[in-house]
Scaffold this motif. Structure first.
Motif, PDB file in Angstrom:
ATOM      1  N   GLU A  19      56.057  62.863  35.420  1.00 55.33           N
ATOM      2  CA  GLU A  19      55.291  62.432  34.446  1.00 55.33           C
ATOM      3  C   GLU A  19      53.902  63.107  34.165  1.00 55.33           C
ATOM      4  OE1 GLU A  19      54.643  58.202  34.258  1.00 55.33           O
ATOM      5  OE2 GLU A  19      53.396  58.134  32.521  1.00 55.33           O
TER       6      GLU A  19
ATOM      7  N   HIS B 118      61.227  64.173  28.284  1.00 55.35           N
ATOM      8  CA  HIS B 118      60.133  63.234  28.068  1.00 55.35           C
ATOM      9  C   HIS B 118      60.133  62.855  26.829  1.00 55.35           C
ATOM     10  CE1 HIS B 118      57.661  64.796  31.637  1.00 55.35           C
ATOM     11  NE2 HIS B 118      58.480  65.940  31.738  1.00 55.35           N
TER      12      HIS B 118
ATOM     13  N   LEU C 106      55.683  58.119  27.733  1.00 54.79           N
ATOM     14  CA  LEU C 106      56.581  56.814  27.367  1.00 54.79           C
ATOM     15  C   LEU C 106      57.430  56.805  28.731  1.00 54.79           C
ATOM     16  CD1 LEU C 106      56.898  56.627  23.614  1.00 54.79           C
ATOM     17  CD2 LEU C 106      55.298  55.411  25.229  1.00 54.79           C
ATOM     18  N   PHE C 107      58.320  57.871  28.568  1.00 53.81           N
ATOM     19  CA  PHE C 107      59.417  58.054  29.523  1.00 53.81           C
ATOM     20  C   PHE C 107      59.447  59.402  30.060  1.00 53.81           C
ATOM     21  CE2 PHE C 107      61.206  54.030  28.931  1.00 53.81           C
ATOM     22  CZ  PHE C 107      61.161  53.364  27.719  1.00 53.81           C
TER      23      PHE C 107
ATOM     24  N   LYS D 235      69.553  55.439  31.693  1.00 52.51           N
ATOM     25  CA  LYS D 235      68.665  54.724  30.668  1.00 52.51           C
ATOM     26  C   LYS D 235      67.665  54.038  31.217  1.00 52.51           C
ATOM     27  CE  LYS D 235      69.490  50.411  28.129  1.00 52.51           C
ATOM     28  NZ  LYS D 235      70.712  49.274  27.909  1.00 52.51           N
ATOM     29  N   LYS D 236      66.386  54.153  30.547  1.00 53.92           N
ATOM     30  CA  LYS D 236      65.182  53.432  30.991  1.00 53.92           C
ATOM     31  C   LYS D 236      64.614  52.389  30.063  1.00 53.92           C
ATOM     32  CE  LYS D 236      63.658  56.752  34.460  1.00 53.92           C
ATOM     33  NZ  LYS D 236      62.471  57.490  34.985  1.00 53.92           N
ATOM     34  N   LYS D 237      64.087  51.415  30.409  1.00 49.99           N
ATOM     35  CA  LYS D 237      63.507  50.382  29.632  1.00 49.99           C
ATOM     36  C   LYS D 237      62.263  49.966  30.225  1.00 49.99           C
ATOM     37  CE  LYS D 237      64.834  45.814  27.731  1.00 49.99           C
ATOM     38  NZ  LYS D 237      63.611  45.177  27.780  1.00 49.99           N
ATOM     39  N   HIS D 238      61.224  50.017  29.038  1.00 54.25           N
ATOM     40  CA  HIS D 238      59.861  49.392  29.237  1.00 54.25           C
ATOM     41  C   HIS D 238      59.594  48.593  28.169  1.00 54.25           C
ATOM     42  CE1 HIS D 238      55.972  49.600  31.035  1.00 54.25           C
ATOM     43  NE2 HIS D 238      55.215  49.806  29.942  1.00 54.25           N
ATOM     44  N   GLY D 239      59.358  47.538  28.388  1.00 52.58           N
ATOM     45  CA  GLY D 239      58.914  46.600  27.174  1.00 52.58           C
ATOM     46  C   GLY D 239      60.157  46.353  26.277  1.00 52.58           C
ATOM     47  N   ARG D 240      59.289  46.937  24.861  1.00 58.00           N
ATOM     48  CA  ARG D 240      60.616  46.838  23.774  1.00 58.00           C
ATOM     49  C   ARG D 240      61.096  48.370  23.483  1.00 58.00           C
ATOM     50  NH1 ARG D 240      57.669  46.882  19.517  1.00 58.00           N
ATOM     51  NH2 ARG D 240      55.659  46.893  20.331  1.00 58.00           N
TER      52      ARG D 240
ATOM     53  N   ILE E 289      63.333  51.596  24.813  1.00 61.65           N
ATOM     54  CA  ILE E 289      64.479  52.026  25.545  1.00 61.65           C
ATOM     55  C   ILE E 289      64.732  53.303  25.310  1.00 61.65           C
ATOM     56  CG2 ILE E 289      66.901  51.561  26.208  1.00 61.65           C
ATOM     57  CD1 ILE E 289      66.507  48.739  24.785  1.00 61.65           C
TER      58      ILE E 289
ATOM     59  N   ASP F 161      53.265  50.217  16.445  1.00 60.15           N
ATOM     60  CA  ASP F 161      54.079  51.161  16.988  1.00 60.15           C
ATOM     61  C   ASP F 161      54.109  52.402  16.104  1.00 60.15           C
ATOM     62  OD1 ASP F 161      56.758  48.866  17.648  1.00 60.15           O
ATOM     63  OD2 ASP F 161      55.138  49.437  19.053  1.00 60.15           O
TER      64      ASP F 161
END
Lengths: 116, 113
Positions: free
Chosen positions: A104, B33, B46-47, B53-58, B60, B81
Motif C-alpha cells: 500500500e 489498488h 483504499l485497497f 475480496k476485501k471489505k472495509h466499512g461500507r 468492498i 463518498d
C-alpha cells in the motif's frame, strides 16, 4: 505520525526555468514513488526508488526530468528547462519495507506546478 | 486501447444507493489498488488486492484474476463518498522492469443527498 509531505504546495515558473520539487516520505518507508497528474488526465508513473537499489526511471518523460533520493529518505524531483506541458500536479508516495514490493502506498498532498 | 479501463467515467447516485465501479486490465498483474481522490484533496489508498475480496466499512473490493476484472462497491452511499475513484494495477512488462504501476483514468462519483 506524520504522513508524506511535499513542498512547495504550489509553484509557478516561467518557461525555460528549472524547478525542484521536494518529497519527505514517511519515516522508515524505503520505497518512494513520483507521479504526475495533468489536468483532465490520469495519474502517470515517473520514477521509483527502493532502498539502495538503482531507481526505476522508466516513467520519466524526457531527459529534462531527473530525481534523486539522499540518504534513503528525502527525494527531489528536478525539471530542467520547463515547458508548458510540464504543468501538472506532481505527487509523491511512499510505502513500507515489509512484505510485498507492491505494498500500500501513502500519498503526499502534491505540488501543483504551473509553467507560464 | 488503454491497458487499464474503468467504467463508468462519471456516476451520479442518490444517497443510500449501492454503487459499483469497474476496472478491467489487459495483461497479467501482480496486484491491484483502488484509490480515492477528493476534489482538491490528496489521494488515499483504499485497497490493495491480488485475489478474492476485501471489505472495509461500507467499501468492498473484488478481483477476478481469470477475467482480468475488479470491482469496487459502496453500500449505503453518502454524499461524503463523492470523489474520483482510481484503479491502479501492477502490469507485467517483462525485461528489467518487470511490473509497472499503471492507472485507470478514474471514475467521478457524485452522491446527492
Amino acid at each position: 505520525g506524520a504522513g508524506v509531505s511535499q513542498s512547495p504546495s504550489n509553484k509557478v515558473t516561467e518557461k525555460g526555468k528549472d524547478v525542484e520539487l521536494r518529497c519527505d516520505p514517511i519515516s522508515g518507508h524505503t520505497a518512494l514513488y513520483w507521479y504526475r497528474q495533468s489536468l483532465g488526465q490520469g495519474l502517470e508513473f515517473l520514477i521509483y526508488f527502493q532502498g539502495n537499489s538503482a531507481p526505476d526511471k522508466s516513467g520519466l518523460p524526457s531527459d529534462r526530468f531527473s530525481a534523486e533520493r539522499t540518504g534513503g529518505s528525502v527525494s527531489t524531483l528536478t525539471i530542467q528547462r520547463t515547458q508548458q506541458e510540464d504543468s501538472a500536479v506532481y505527487l509523491c508516495a511512499s510505502s513500507s519495507p515489509s512484505g510485498s514490493f507492491y505494498n500500500e502506498q501513502f500519498f503526499g498532498p502534491g505540488t501543483r506546478l504551473t509553467v507560464l | 486501447k488503454n491497458e487499464v479501463e474503468q467504467s463508468p467515467q462519471n456516476l451520479t447516485a442518490q444517497e443510500g444507493e449501492f454503487i459499483t465501479i469497474n476496472c478491467s486490465y489487459s495483461v497479467g498483474i501482480s496486484a491491484l489498488h483502488w484509490l480515492q481522490q477528493h476534489p482538491g484533496g490528496g489521494i488515499v489508498s483504499l485497497f490493495m488486492l491480488s485475489s478474492g475480496k476485501k471489505k472495509h466499512g461500507r467499501l468492498i473490493a473484488t478481483i477476478n484474476i481469470q477475467e482480468k476484472h475488479s470491482s469496487l462497491h459502496i453500500t449505503a452511499s453518502h454524499p461524503r463518498d463523492s470523489a474520483v475513484y482510481i484503479c491502479a494495477v501492477w502490469l507485467w512488462r517483462g525485461g528489467g522492469s518487470n511490473y509497472k504501476l499503471t492507472f485507470g483514468k478514474g471514475t467521478l462519483l457524485t452522491v446527492n443527498p
